[in-house]
Design a protein around this motif. Sequence first.
Motif, short mmCIF file in Angstrom:
data_model
loop_
_atom_site.label_atom_id
_atom_site.label_comp_id
_atom_site.label_asym_id
_atom_site.label_seq_id
_atom_site.Cartn_x
_atom_site.Cartn_y
_atom_site.Cartn_z
N ALA A 53 0.81 -1.22 0.00
CA ALA A 53 0.00 0.00 0.00
C ALA A 53 0.84 1.27 0.00
O ALA A 53 0.33 2.34 -0.32
N THR A 54 2.11 1.17 0.33
CA THR A 54 2.96 2.37 0.35
C THR A 54 3.48 2.72 -1.04
O THR A 54 4.10 3.77 -1.23
N GLN A 55 3.23 1.84 -2.02
CA GLN A 55 3.71 2.05 -3.38
C GLN A 55 2.57 2.48 -4.30
O GLN A 55 1.40 2.14 -4.06
N THR A 56 2.90 3.19 -5.35
CA THR A 56 1.96 3.47 -6.44
C THR A 56 2.41 2.66 -7.64
O THR A 56 3.49 2.88 -8.18
N THR A 78 -2.69 2.27 -4.60
CA THR A 78 -3.04 2.96 -5.84
C THR A 78 -2.37 2.25 -7.01
O THR A 78 -1.17 1.95 -6.97
N ILE A 79 -3.16 1.99 -8.05
CA ILE A 79 -2.67 1.41 -9.30
C ILE A 79 -3.05 2.37 -10.42
O ILE A 79 -4.23 2.70 -10.58
N LYS A 80 -2.05 2.80 -11.20
CA LYS A 80 -2.31 3.71 -12.32
C LYS A 80 -1.89 3.04 -13.63
O LYS A 80 -0.90 2.31 -13.68
N SER A 81 -2.65 3.33 -14.68
CA SER A 81 -2.29 2.79 -16.00
C SER A 81 -1.06 3.50 -16.55
O SER A 81 -0.72 4.63 -16.14
N VAL A 113 -9.04 1.46 -2.16
CA VAL A 113 -8.12 1.06 -3.22
C VAL A 113 -8.47 1.88 -4.46
O VAL A 113 -9.64 2.03 -4.80
N VAL A 114 -7.45 2.40 -5.14
CA VAL A 114 -7.66 3.25 -6.31
C VAL A 114 -7.06 2.59 -7.54
O VAL A 114 -5.89 2.19 -7.54
N MET A 115 -7.87 2.47 -8.59
CA MET A 115 -7.40 2.03 -9.91
C MET A 115 -7.78 3.13 -10.89
O MET A 115 -8.98 3.41 -11.06
#
Length: 373
Positions: A53-56, A78-81, A113-115
Amino acid sequence: MKKSILAILSVVTIAFTSCTSDSPEVTPSTSFDLKVDDLKGDITNNETVTLDATQTYTLTGGLIVRSGASLIIPAGTTIKSDPTADGEKAKTIFIAVERGAKIFVNGTSAKPVVMTSGKATPTEGNWGGLIICGDAKVNTGDNGTSEVGGLLYGGNNNDDNSGKINYLKISYTGSKFSDSKEYNGVSFFGVGRGTEVSNIYTFESGDDAVEFFGGAVNATNLVLINSYDDSLDFADGYIGTISNVYISGISFGGIEGSNNGQNDIALPMTDAKLSNISIVKGTATKFTASEKAINFKEGGGKQTYTNLFVDGIDVFAKLDGGLGATARIAAGEFKVNGINFVAANNTSLFYNATTQTGAGAGANLPTWADWTK
């Protein structure tokens, strides 16, 4: 002395042989390589992969959880495309859970949780979305192939468990897979009721926000904002309950409910029970709600709505004129706020009784959805 040594060696040999033959088979190690800046690949070998959780994370391709494996996404992750992904590349970026695998989205109201898109100026269609396949019943066959991702789904276990989704923010999904198919925000293909689904927020989905293809999973607390096809969709013999849904920004249908596109009386027949629903057209000119608050489509199946509130849509439903849908309506199996739907009352007067609060606050965002702000 030689005889003693030989005897000892024989005993050791026998003991070693016996021990090795009774030992459990060693599970091979996984080949999955978890990279923060290059998240993609197949999670296999029955392994459980847990994100940090500390990573993006940057999602650069398809991340697929294969049968027997699990993916755990802790609260606050956080997960970003991939910010460089456009066109053909954008459609290869998605997260999928194969039939027999599990995902655990363990968000909280304080730390969802963020995607989302990794682009500096995000728009709908920047990446695919989340796909979950299960072993529950669908009326299109026991071994269907997901319309995007090409994964098998469907079976005979309505209690199937694909894991848990709780407090998920997912946005800018819906990249175009082909000329006729686009990803949704979250797609459930034959997912069973053993799966927990609650508190999902979708924003700017290029296709549907959330769609159920058959299965029996129940869902609660959905906030679906600005979808460029339908907001909520269920079809193919979906049997379940969906409660507390706030929909705003409608391009086509607020809710599209179907039975089967090839056989409108296919069994098991769609039997959806929805309660505490607000459907708000939205004020932007692009939100036309061209397929009304409810699109009763492809036989419709059985649909029951309790405490449904609609704002800004004068005609309540778009109706399939086929024999299957006509029979369902005649049998009183399309029911809204305790009343059997009849085409003669297909207006705002039919559903906007002053006693209906919808998701909790009529056209306004309900308090239970404050976590999405």
